[in-house]
Write a protein that holds these residues in place. Structure first.
Motif, mmCIF file in Angstrom:
data_model
loop_
_atom_site.group_PDB
_atom_site.id
_atom_site.type_symbol
_atom_site.label_atom_id
_atom_site.label_comp_id
_atom_site.label_asym_id
_atom_site.label_seq_id
_atom_site.Cartn_x
_atom_site.Cartn_y
_atom_site.Cartn_z
ATOM 1 N N GLY A 185 0.820 -1.212 0.000
ATOM 2 C CA GLY A 185 0.000 0.000 0.000
ATOM 3 C C GLY A 185 0.850 1.256 0.000
ATOM 4 N N GLY A 186 1.651 1.427 1.016
ATOM 5 C CA GLY A 186 2.477 2.625 1.105
ATOM 6 C C GLY A 186 2.598 3.085 2.543
ATOM 7 N N ILE A 187 2.840 4.371 2.739
ATOM 8 C CA ILE A 187 3.003 4.970 4.065
ATOM 9 C C ILE A 187 2.027 6.140 4.170
ATOM 10 N N VAL A 188 1.303 6.167 5.280
ATOM 11 C CA VAL A 188 0.329 7.229 5.521
ATOM 12 C C VAL A 188 0.838 8.113 6.660
ATOM 13 N N ARG A 189 0.729 9.422 6.477
ATOM 14 C CA ARG A 189 1.124 10.389 7.496
ATOM 15 C C ARG A 189 -0.117 10.793 8.299
ATOM 16 N N VAL A 190 -0.067 10.542 9.619
ATOM 17 C CA VAL A 190 -1.160 10.938 10.515
ATOM 18 C C VAL A 190 -0.553 11.575 11.763
ATOM 19 N N LYS A 191 -1.424 12.127 12.583
ATOM 20 C CA LYS A 191 -1.012 12.700 13.864
ATOM 21 C C LYS A 191 -1.405 11.762 14.991
ATOM 22 N N ASP A 210 -9.323 6.643 5.888
ATOM 23 C CA ASP A 210 -9.703 7.514 4.787
ATOM 24 C C ASP A 210 -8.495 7.833 3.896
ATOM 25 N N LYS A 211 -7.341 8.067 4.528
ATOM 26 C CA LYS A 211 -6.138 8.340 3.726
ATOM 27 C C LYS A 211 -5.667 7.087 2.987
ATOM 28 N N SER A 212 -5.793 5.925 3.634
ATOM 29 C CA SER A 212 -5.405 4.688 2.935
ATOM 30 C C SER A 212 -6.348 4.396 1.768
ATOM 31 N N ARG A 213 -7.618 4.785 1.904
ATOM 32 C CA ARG A 213 -8.556 4.611 0.780
ATOM 33 C C ARG A 213 -8.121 5.452 -0.418
ATOM 34 N N LYS A 214 -7.659 6.668 -0.144
ATOM 35 C CA LYS A 214 -7.179 7.520 -1.236
ATOM 36 C C LYS A 214 -5.916 6.946 -1.876
ATOM 37 N N VAL A 215 -5.052 6.328 -1.044
ATOM 38 C CA VAL A 215 -3.847 5.682 -1.595
ATOM 39 C C VAL A 215 -4.235 4.522 -2.495
ATOM 40 N N GLY A 216 -5.223 3.726 -2.074
ATOM 41 C CA GLY A 216 -5.688 2.606 -2.894
ATOM 42 C C GLY A 216 -6.283 3.063 -4.200
ATOM 43 N N GLY A 225 -16.495 3.408 1.232
ATOM 44 C CA GLY A 225 -16.482 4.372 2.335
ATOM 45 C C GLY A 225 -15.563 3.923 3.457
ATOM 46 N N VAL A 226 -15.402 4.811 4.432
ATOM 47 C CA VAL A 226 -14.534 4.481 5.581
ATOM 48 C C VAL A 226 -15.122 3.332 6.384
ATOM 49 N N ASP A 227 -16.441 3.271 6.486
ATOM 50 C CA ASP A 227 -17.075 2.200 7.265
ATOM 51 C C ASP A 227 -16.899 0.836 6.613
ATOM 52 N N ASP A 228 -16.550 0.806 5.323
ATOM 53 C CA ASP A 228 -16.356 -0.470 4.630
ATOM 54 C C ASP A 228 -14.947 -1.016 4.803
ATOM 55 N N LEU A 229 -14.070 -0.280 5.495
ATOM 56 C CA LEU A 229 -12.685 -0.706 5.678
ATOM 57 C C LEU A 229 -12.406 -1.008 7.142
#
Length: 354
Positions: A183-189, A199-205, A224-228
């Motif tokens: 997938g990759g690397i997601v930047r979060v706080k 939500d960010k991983s969905r955009k990466v996908g 959607g986010v609820d589907d992940l």
């Protein structure tokens, strides 16, 4: 017959007696009033002369009001009542002294104590030498000072906690549908919620076009986010939890590894000279931090194993949750101790390696 001995008769007659002797034979009321005024003047004149000469009168003048002298002490019943009242008033009193003080005074009252006795009594109360900490006197100034110190500590804690929440971390992950798809690397706080990561991983996908279908990007747009689902190890992380919760509580999974192994402290800022400085207590400034944004590969957690974090489609999980490894996944429970848990399959049989 009454005795006429002058020894038993009073030398000074009362006003009533003088009126009775001077008003014999009178028939008019005006004459009686005139005689009574003369008797009263004579009585006052004699009283003034007695005060000047210093010779006391034999009997007090109590007959000006015309009432009999019932309050004299010659009545034996009145005298007995007064003695009873005096006995009640002068009864036993409450005393804190010992039996020796009661024995010295015949009436049961403690006598006047001397300075020496007072000094001995004061010496009975001494400070407890076994107490190591002497309590401070609680005054209004001390209470205000303690309240100000508590408020300063509270503000400092909130400022540090806010700084920790605003710290960025990197989470490497893979998409899982039976096999690991990079997938990759997601930047979060650290203060973000799990659904922000999903939500960010969905955009990466969607950008990578992950999937077997030709229109994979269009399919990711419908998800959607609820589907992940986010799976760390064998634990399904619910959407409403923040990463800060797992970092501060140091939540441990079934394998004994921290679910989120990140620092729970304020990060140190590296200056241009290469020295590390503590961040100031000033509030967080997002505009300033966005200009000096670090590279995602330099963030904390960028070198972690991507296979430890899986992003799973919930519909795939519902179809394959009876198949390993989805059969051993379980939802996170904050009160559960995963270290002492015996891992079992769906049939209740314990794993031999658990």
């Amino acid at each position: 017959m009454a005795s006429s001995d002058p020894r038993f008769t009073s030398q000074n007659k009362t006003t009533q007696e003088r009126l009775s002797t001077n008003t014999v034979g009178l028939v008019a009321l005006s004459d009686f009033r005139k005689r009574r005024a003369e008797v009263l003047e004579q009585q006052e004149r004699e009283a003034r002369e007695a005060i000047v000469t210093g010779t006391p009168l034999d009997t007090p003048d109590r007959s000006r009001t015309g009432t009999p002298d019932d309050c004299s002490d010659s009545n034996p019943r009145k005298k007995m009542k007064k003695e009873k009242k005096a006995g009640k008033v002068g009864g036993a009193k409450l005393s804190f002294g010992g039996d020796e003080d009661a024995g010295e005074d015949g009436n049961g009252e403690a006598g006047p104590s001397t300075d020496k006795e007072i000094g001995e009594k004061k010496l009975k109360f001494k400070a407890n030498s076994s107490v190591s900490v002497v309590p401070r006197s609680v005054t209004k100034a001390a209470l205000r000072r303690e309240a100000a110190e508590r408020e300063a500590l509270r503000r400092e804690f909130l400022a540090r906690q806010e700084a920790v929440k605003m710290t960025e971390i990197a989470i490497p992950f893979v998409f899982y549908d039976g096999t690991d798809i990079p997938g990759g690397i997601v930047r979060v706080k650290k203060g973000d919620f799990v659904w922000v990561f999903l939500d960010k991983s969905r955009k990466v996908g969607a950008d990578l076009g992950v999937g077997e279908k030709a229109n994979a990007r269009r399919e990711w747009a419908r998800v959607g986010v609820d589907d992940l689902m986010m799976v760390r190890g064998n634990i399904i992380i619910p959407h409403h939890y923040a990463f800060m919760f797992f970092i501060m509580n140091k939540a441990v999974g079934p394998t004994g590894k921290l679910l989120f192994d990140y620092l729970a402290e304020v990060p140190k800022i590296t200056s241009s000279e290469g020295t590390e400085n503590e961040p100031s207590g000033s509030p967080y400034q997002p505009m300033k931090s966005s200009r000096t944004q670090q590279d995602v590969h330099d963030l904390e957690g960028a070198s972690d194993d991507p296979a430890f974090t899986k992003v799973v489609d919930r519909r795939w999980y519902e179809r394959n949750k009876h198949i390993y490894p989805a059969s051993v996944w379980q939802e996170f429970e904050p009160d559960k101790d995963y270290q002492k848990e015996v891992r079992r399959d769906l049939g209740g049989n314990a794993f031999f390696y658990s």
